[in-house]
Design an enzyme around this catalytic site. Structure first.
Site, short mmCIF file in Angstrom:
data_model
loop_
_atom_site.label_atom_id
_atom_site.label_comp_id
_atom_site.label_asym_id
_atom_site.label_seq_id
_atom_site.Cartn_x
_atom_site.Cartn_y
_atom_site.Cartn_z
CG ASN A 209 35.56 62.27 15.18
OD1 ASN A 209 35.81 63.07 15.82
ND2 ASN A 209 35.87 61.32 14.70
CE LYS A 288 38.27 74.18 -4.21
NZ LYS A 288 38.31 75.45 -3.97
CE LYS A 341 33.81 47.17 17.77
NZ LYS A 341 33.99 48.55 17.04
#
Length: 399
Positions: A209, A288, A341
């Protein structure tokens, strides 16, 4: 505790200016970044060259002597100061500050700074007791200026009484005490996660990210300055580890989970600022994957929810802080995440806003607890966001 602090040392025109050389030397040896400003009259008592050698920085004297076209000198010094110390401070300088007069480099910088200011007066005993001088000092104290009381004894003018500047060792002790009070996390262990995780697809590809790690590293730096013993568990980011912070580098969400849970029981404060992958490829190819003309389908599986694990295992005396990067209904999603949480605080931001989110040097956040908004912050540097967050944690820790 002074290491890395930028301390502006203002020297005004009194015979006690010679003591400022010792103070500059001691501050520098303690690790402070000392920037000296002298009034023109101070240069009659001690040379700028002496202070330049002791502080290892050029001495500022003339407001209009601009050497760097990129900045305005007095604003640059004012903005970067952690503390301003005026020693010696004459009756004249005290009067200027009390009445907002800015007619030289020192008084102009003092008006421009938002940093705390300490004043060590030095003058004749009768001047020190003069009603106008006392009124000026009281006015400055009311504005939050700190005064370091002068000593009593023989004065340079021949009088005996109160008015001699405090000794450099006394001023050093006062400064150290000041910074110690600004260490609300002193003696506490802080565990911070930062940066992204990467989840391999094959030997050359991975999912990740846009997290830069800047927010987590800023928090680590500020927490260390606040006196904490700081450990940062970091994904792959090209950031320098802050001074006094222990760093453990990881790649995957699983590795981060293991490192966090290993240190969880020993931590007083857990701050989960990392952007951890929610999913990873179910099968990681050992070779790969070759490109072909067909679609490529990958099956993903959930990673362990580290925040949920911390929330389940945390003890009553631990503070757990999380982050929520949202794109809509920020408050609703943030408070829901906090409650699910087991977090005590959550720092939420709308990453669609300019100046907030991944990769930037600034952020726009709101702090929430189970009861709702705790503090809403405008756009500011991530360093300042970290300072605000640590201050809130410190308040809760000592409440």
């Amino acid at each position: 505790m002074m290491r890395g602090k930028r301390i502006v040392l203002g020297i005004s025109g009194g015979i006690a200016a010679y003591k400022a050389a010792t103070l500059a030397s001691q501050l520098t040896q303690a690790g402070a970044d000392v920037r000296v400003i002298m009034t023109q009259s101070a240069t009659k008592f001690i040379t700028p060259l002496t202070l330049q050698i002791l502080s290892k920085h050029e001495v500022a004297i003339d407001t209009f002597d601009e050497k760097d076209p990129e900045v305005v000198s007095h604003i640059d010094i004012a903005d970067h100061a952690d503390l301003v110390v005026i020693a010696p401070a004459t009756a004249n300088v005290i009067a200027k500050l009390a009445h907002g007069i800015a007619d030289d480099m020192l008084s102009t910088t003092c008006l421009a700074t938002t940093a705390p200011v300490m004043i060590a007066p030095a003058m004749n005993v009768h001047m020190y007791d003069h009603p106008t001088v006392r009124q000026n000092m009281e006015q400055l104290q009311g504005l939050g200026i700190h005064f370091i009381e002068p000593g009593s004894g023989p004065l340079a003018c021949g009088y005996v009484g109160k008015g001699r500047m405090a000794e450099p060792e006394e001023i050093m002790a006062y400064i150290a005490s000041f910074f110690m009070k600004k260490q609300p996390l002193r003696g506490k262990k802080v565990l911070i996660t930062a940066g992204p995780t990467i989840e391999p697809v094959d030997p050359v590809r991975f999912f990740s990210n846009h997290s830069s790690g800047k927010m987590g590293y800023a928090i680590a730096e500020v927490a260390a300055e606040a006196g904490a013993e700081v450990t940062i568990i970091s994904g792959p980011v090209p950031l320098q580890t802050p001074a006094g912070v222990e760093r453990f580098s990881i790649q995957t969400a699983e590795e981060m989970k293991e490192e966090v849970l290993k240190r969880l029981a020993d931590s007083d404060i857990i701050i989960k600022a990392a952007a951890v992958a929610d999913y990873r490829p179910k099968v990681v190819q050992t070779q790969k994957i070759k490109k072909n003309d067909h679609e490529l389908t990958l099956t993903l599986e959930k990673t362990t929810d580290i925040a949920a694990e911390v929330g389940k295992r945390k003890k009553a005396n631990q503070i757990f802080v999380g982050f929520a990067a949202e794109t809509n209904d920020v408050e609703k999603h943030a408070i829901d995440k906090l409650k699910r949480k087991g977090m005590d605080l959550i720092v939420a931001n709308d990453v669609t806003l300019e100046g907030a989110g991944f990769g930037t040097d600034t952020n726009i956040v709101t702090l929430y607890d189970a009861n709702g908004c705790v503090k809403q912050l405008p756009q500011m540097t991530k360093q300042k966001v970290a300072t605000e967050l640590i201050a809130v944690i410190g308040e809760r820790l000592h409440d």
